[in-house]
Design a protein around this motif. Structure first.
Motif, PDB file in Angstrom:
ATOM      1  N   PRO A   1       0.843  -1.197   0.000  1.00  0.00           N
ATOM      2  CA  PRO A   1       0.000   0.000   0.000  1.00  0.00           C
ATOM      3  C   PRO A   1       0.880   1.248   0.000  1.00  0.00           C
ATOM      4  O   PRO A   1       1.632   1.480   0.943  1.00  0.00           O
ATOM      5  CB  PRO A   1      -0.800  -0.123   1.307  1.00  0.00           C
ATOM      6  CG  PRO A   1      -0.047  -1.101   2.141  1.00  0.00           C
ATOM      7  CD  PRO A   1       0.969  -1.800   1.324  1.00  0.00           C
TER       8      PRO A   1
ATOM      9  N   ALA B   1      -0.387   4.496  -0.980  1.00  0.00           N
ATOM     10  CA  ALA B   1      -1.275   5.612  -1.323  1.00  0.00           C
ATOM     11  C   ALA B   1      -1.342   6.672  -0.234  1.00  0.00           C
ATOM     12  O   ALA B   1      -2.030   7.679  -0.402  1.00  0.00           O
ATOM     13  CB  ALA B   1      -2.683   5.073  -1.607  1.00  0.00           C
ATOM     14  N   GLY B   2      -0.639   6.460   0.887  1.00  0.00           N
ATOM     15  CA  GLY B   2      -0.702   7.432   1.997  1.00  0.00           C
ATOM     16  C   GLY B   2      -0.085   8.763   1.596  1.00  0.00           C
ATOM     17  O   GLY B   2       0.669   8.859   0.620  1.00  0.00           O
ATOM     18  N   LEU B   3      -0.409   9.798   2.370  1.00  0.00           N
ATOM     19  CA  LEU B   3       0.034  11.148   2.001  1.00  0.00           C
ATOM     20  C   LEU B   3       1.430  11.480   2.530  1.00  0.00           C
ATOM     21  O   LEU B   3       2.051  12.424   2.060  1.00  0.00           O
ATOM     22  CB  LEU B   3      -0.966  12.185   2.536  1.00  0.00           C
ATOM     23  CG  LEU B   3      -2.391  12.052   1.968  1.00  0.00           C
ATOM     24  CD1 LEU B   3      -3.306  13.094   2.601  1.00  0.00           C
ATOM     25  CD2 LEU B   3      -2.382  12.204   0.448  1.00  0.00           C
ATOM     26  N   GLY B   4       1.904  10.727   3.503  1.00  0.00           N
ATOM     27  CA  GLY B   4       3.252  10.980   4.027  1.00  0.00           C
ATOM     28  C   GLY B   4       3.388  12.339   4.675  1.00  0.00           C
ATOM     29  O   GLY B   4       4.412  13.013   4.511  1.00  0.00           O
ATOM     30  N   THR B   5       2.381  12.740   5.449  1.00  0.00           N
ATOM     31  CA  THR B   5       2.391  14.114   6.010  1.00  0.00           C
ATOM     32  C   THR B   5       3.530  14.322   7.008  1.00  0.00           C
ATOM     33  O   THR B   5       3.971  15.448   7.206  1.00  0.00           O
ATOM     34  CB  THR B   5       1.055  14.445   6.700  1.00  0.00           C
ATOM     35  OG1 THR B   5       0.773  13.414   7.658  1.00  0.00           O
ATOM     36  CG2 THR B   5      -0.085  14.516   5.696  1.00  0.00           C
ATOM     37  N   ARG B   6       4.006  13.209   7.620  1.00  0.00           N
ATOM     38  CA  ARG B   6       5.093  13.385   8.602  1.00  0.00           C
ATOM     39  C   ARG B   6       6.401  13.781   7.935  1.00  0.00           C
ATOM     40  O   ARG B   6       7.351  14.152   8.600  1.00  0.00           O
ATOM     41  CB  ARG B   6       5.306  12.073   9.380  1.00  0.00           C
ATOM     42  CG  ARG B   6       4.296  11.844  10.476  1.00  0.00           C
ATOM     43  CD  ARG B   6       4.441  10.466  11.064  1.00  0.00           C
ATOM     44  NE  ARG B   6       4.098   9.429  10.103  1.00  0.00           N
ATOM     45  CZ  ARG B   6       4.408   8.147  10.249  1.00  0.00           C
ATOM     46  NH1 ARG B   6       5.104   7.742  11.286  1.00  0.00           N
ATOM     47  NH2 ARG B   6       4.050   7.264   9.338  1.00  0.00           N
TER      48      ARG B   6
ATOM     49  N   LYS C   1       6.805   9.314  -0.411  1.00  0.00           N
ATOM     50  CA  LYS C   1       7.798   8.975   0.627  1.00  0.00           C
ATOM     51  C   LYS C   1       8.476   7.637   0.329  1.00  0.00           C
ATOM     52  O   LYS C   1       9.608   7.413   0.732  1.00  0.00           O
ATOM     53  CB  LYS C   1       7.170   8.975   2.024  1.00  0.00           C
ATOM     54  CG  LYS C   1       6.160   7.890   2.274  1.00  0.00           C
ATOM     55  CD  LYS C   1       5.697   7.922   3.729  1.00  0.00           C
ATOM     56  CE  LYS C   1       4.506   6.998   3.900  1.00  0.00           C
ATOM     57  NZ  LYS C   1       3.977   6.978   5.245  1.00  0.00           N
TER      58      LYS C   1
ATOM     59  N   GLN D   1      -5.937   3.693  -5.055  1.00  0.00           N
ATOM     60  CA  GLN D   1      -6.882   4.027  -3.996  1.00  0.00           C
ATOM     61  C   GLN D   1      -7.204   5.498  -4.229  1.00  0.00           C
ATOM     62  O   GLN D   1      -6.333   6.357  -4.064  1.00  0.00           O
ATOM     63  CB  GLN D   1      -6.224   3.824  -2.624  1.00  0.00           C
ATOM     64  CG  GLN D   1      -7.159   4.079  -1.470  1.00  0.00           C
ATOM     65  CD  GLN D   1      -6.428   4.155  -0.133  1.00  0.00           C
ATOM     66  OE1 GLN D   1      -5.259   4.506  -0.050  1.00  0.00           O
ATOM     67  NE2 GLN D   1      -7.141   3.856   0.932  1.00  0.00           N
TER      68      GLN D   1
ATOM     69  N   PRO E   1      -7.398   8.506   0.280  1.00  0.00           N
ATOM     70  CA  PRO E   1      -6.672   7.803   1.357  1.00  0.00           C
ATOM     71  C   PRO E   1      -7.578   7.577   2.568  1.00  0.00           C
ATOM     72  O   PRO E   1      -7.511   8.288   3.560  1.00  0.00           O
ATOM     73  CB  PRO E   1      -5.506   8.742   1.677  1.00  0.00           C
ATOM     74  CG  PRO E   1      -5.947  10.093   1.238  1.00  0.00           C
ATOM     75  CD  PRO E   1      -6.987   9.923   0.169  1.00  0.00           C
ATOM     76  N   LEU E   2      -8.422   6.552   2.489  1.00  0.00           N
ATOM     77  CA  LEU E   2      -9.411   6.303   3.548  1.00  0.00           C
ATOM     78  C   LEU E   2      -8.876   5.380   4.638  1.00  0.00           C
ATOM     79  O   LEU E   2      -9.618   4.975   5.521  1.00  0.00           O
ATOM     80  CB  LEU E   2     -10.688   5.705   2.940  1.00  0.00           C
ATOM     81  CG  LEU E   2     -11.421   6.593   1.923  1.00  0.00           C
ATOM     82  CD1 LEU E   2     -12.659   5.889   1.373  1.00  0.00           C
ATOM     83  CD2 LEU E   2     -11.817   7.920   2.563  1.00  0.00           C
ATOM     84  N   GLY E   3      -7.606   5.022   4.534  1.00  0.00           N
ATOM     85  CA  GLY E   3      -7.012   4.175   5.573  1.00  0.00           C
ATOM     86  C   GLY E   3      -6.358   2.935   4.970  1.00  0.00           C
ATOM     87  O   GLY E   3      -6.659   2.529   3.847  1.00  0.00           O
TER      88      GLY E   3
ATOM     89  N   ASP F   1       6.748   1.575   4.592  1.00  0.00           N
ATOM     90  CA  ASP F   1       7.456   2.446   5.542  1.00  0.00           C
ATOM     91  C   ASP F   1       8.474   1.677   6.361  1.00  0.00           C
ATOM     92  O   ASP F   1       9.473   2.221   6.806  1.00  0.00           O
ATOM     93  CB  ASP F   1       6.461   2.994   6.576  1.00  0.00           C
ATOM     94  CG  ASP F   1       5.612   4.101   6.031  1.00  0.00           C
ATOM     95  OD1 ASP F   1       5.847   4.483   4.880  1.00  0.00           O
ATOM     96  OD2 ASP F   1       4.721   4.564   6.759  1.00  0.00           O
TER      97      ASP F   1
HETATM   98  P1  UTP Z   1       0.820   5.687   7.439  1.00  0.00           P
HETATM   99  O1  UTP Z   1      -0.290   6.245   8.234  1.00  0.00           O
HETATM  100  O2  UTP Z   1       2.117   5.449   8.112  1.00  0.00           O
HETATM  101  O3  UTP Z   1       1.129   6.528   6.136  1.00  0.00           O
HETATM  102  O4  UTP Z   1       0.308   4.357   6.709  1.00  0.00           O
HETATM  103  P2  UTP Z   1       0.801   7.979   5.691  1.00  0.00           P
HETATM  104  O5  UTP Z   1      -0.609   8.331   5.935  1.00  0.00           O
HETATM  105  O6  UTP Z   1       1.298   8.061   4.289  1.00  0.00           O
HETATM  106  O7  UTP Z   1       1.848   8.814   6.557  1.00  0.00           O
HETATM  107  P3  UTP Z   1       1.700  10.077   7.493  1.00  0.00           P
HETATM  108  O8  UTP Z   1       1.258   9.525   8.833  1.00  0.00           O
HETATM  109  O9  UTP Z   1       0.744  11.032   6.865  1.00  0.00           O
HETATM  110  O10 UTP Z   1       3.108  10.635   7.527  1.00  0.00           O
HETATM  111  C1  UTP Z   1       1.041   3.137   6.610  1.00  0.00           C
HETATM  112  C2  UTP Z   1       1.060   2.648   5.169  1.00  0.00           C
HETATM  113  O11 UTP Z   1      -0.249   2.565   4.636  1.00  0.00           O
HETATM  114  C3  UTP Z   1      -0.357   3.292   3.424  1.00  0.00           C
HETATM  115  C4  UTP Z   1       0.764   4.307   3.452  1.00  0.00           C
HETATM  116  O12 UTP Z   1       1.173   4.630   2.131  1.00  0.00           O
HETATM  117  C5  UTP Z   1       1.832   3.574   4.240  1.00  0.00           C
HETATM  118  O13 UTP Z   1       2.606   2.748   3.399  1.00  0.00           O
HETATM  119  N1  UTP Z   1      -1.689   3.910   3.355  1.00  0.00           N
HETATM  120  C6  UTP Z   1      -2.195   4.537   4.429  1.00  0.00           C
HETATM  121  C7  UTP Z   1      -2.421   3.814   2.180  1.00  0.00           C
HETATM  122  O14 UTP Z   1      -1.966   3.234   1.173  1.00  0.00           O
HETATM  123  N2  UTP Z   1      -3.659   4.386   2.122  1.00  0.00           N
HETATM  124  C8  UTP Z   1      -4.179   5.036   3.203  1.00  0.00           C
HETATM  125  O15 UTP Z   1      -5.339   5.527   3.087  1.00  0.00           O
HETATM  126  C9  UTP Z   1      -3.434   5.114   4.384  1.00  0.00           C
END
Ligand code: UTP
Length: 295
Positions: free
Chosen positions: A13, A15-20, A30, A108, A111-113, A136
């Protein structure tokens, strides 16, 4: 026990935004940040390949197209390297290259989780057990973490997660498992799972470190899954439901794990992998000593 089958497919997965990691992740995913000279995602794909995975499924989102490019052939670059006689560099790239048809990409859209991202891969996985690797988390060990999990899965079937120990004061930050009967030195049956337990209430010190082998029944649970913690669809909630019907076992991973989604984990990964590299180790070690001495 559900009869173990071959684990052929892995889901990543991404698709997360990597806000950290903003602002670095404003335009660059990221997963493409580099540890020494390889993007983070490459370490995790290599780990899966070492465990015998044959199909790599990426759940991507907007601004993540560069991940797809990374796993494609770069014709001009390969020609240039060949013409310049840089055959070692070319060979290294080709060795990392997935074979035609070994990768799939799905999106996805929102980013719904993490649970929702996994559910987006349901058609590509189909009706078979699959590995889930959170990109990660980068592992450093002689034996790939997923290889150890596959070995355990072949003995016990069901679902397997990889775990490591954390100090008591950190258990509230992770998904923690309860320890049941021992399977072997490498693993035990799980008798409880708690996502981020309140301080002092964790059933053990073993946290789930981002590697899973799951049965396909998890998809039908995710299908109707409500949002959980952080208003996101959580994979742990789906696993808890699955655990009512199927076994979960834990694989004790004994290598280094770096959370490359956090700044300090990413820097530790860079230092640790650099110190493992014969070509740069001495220089990096000298520099680190000098810098620390100067503090
Ligand atoms: P994290 O919560 O660590 O990733 O999700 P994030 O949201 O990208 O990072 P921050 O917290 O904003 O910095 C763990 C994994 O799940 C994926 C992320 O890409 C990461 O590999 N993920 C998370 C998704 O693919 N989709 C989502 O909706 C949420």
């Amino acid at each position: 026990m559900t009869q173990p089958r071959k684990v052929r497919k892995a889901v990543f997965p991404v698709a997360g935004l990597g806000t950290r990691f903003l602002p670095a992740t404003k335009a660059i995913p990221k997963e493409m940040l580099t540890v020494v000279d390889k993007p983070v995602i490459q370490y995790v794909v290599d780990e899966a390949r070492a465990a015998g995975i044959e199909h790599f499924i990426f759940v991507t989102g907007r601004n993540k197209a560069v991940i797809e490019d990374h796993f494609d052939i770069q014709v001009e670059l390969y020609d240039t390297l060949r013409n310049r006689g840089k055959l070692d560099e070319l060979g290294n790239l080709q060795a990392l290259q997935p074979k035609p048809g070994q990768t799939s990409f799905t999106r996805q859209q929102e980013p719904l989780g993490l649970g929702h991202a996994v559910w987006c891969a349901r058609e590509l996985v189909g009706d078979e057990p699959f590995a889930l690797l959170l990109p990660d988390m980068v592992m450093q060990h002689e034996k790939s973490c997923l290889s150890g999990m596959v070995d355990l899965y072949q003995k016990v079937g069901g679902n397997v997660v990889s775990v490591e120990e954390v100090p008591d004061e950190d258990t509230h930050r992770y998904g923690i498992v309860g320890v049941g009967e021992d399977i072997s030195d490498d693993g035990f049956k799980i008798n409880a799972m708690v996502e981020k337990p309140m301080p002092g209430t964790a059933p053990s010190n073993y946290f789930i470190n981002g590697r899973y082998i799951l049965q396909p029944e998890v998809f039908s649970i995710l299908e109707t899954q409500e949002s959980g913690a952080g208003n996101e669809i959580q994979i742990t909630d789906a696993m808890l439901k699955l655990a009512e019907k199927q076994d979960f076992s834990a694989y004790r991973f004994r290598g280094n794990t770096f959370d490359c989604g956090s700044k300090e984990g990413f820097i530790r990964a860079n230092v640790s992998f650099a110190l493992e590299r014969a070509d740069i180790r001495v220089k990096v070690e000298d520099d680190l000593r000098r810098m620390l001495g100067a503090l």
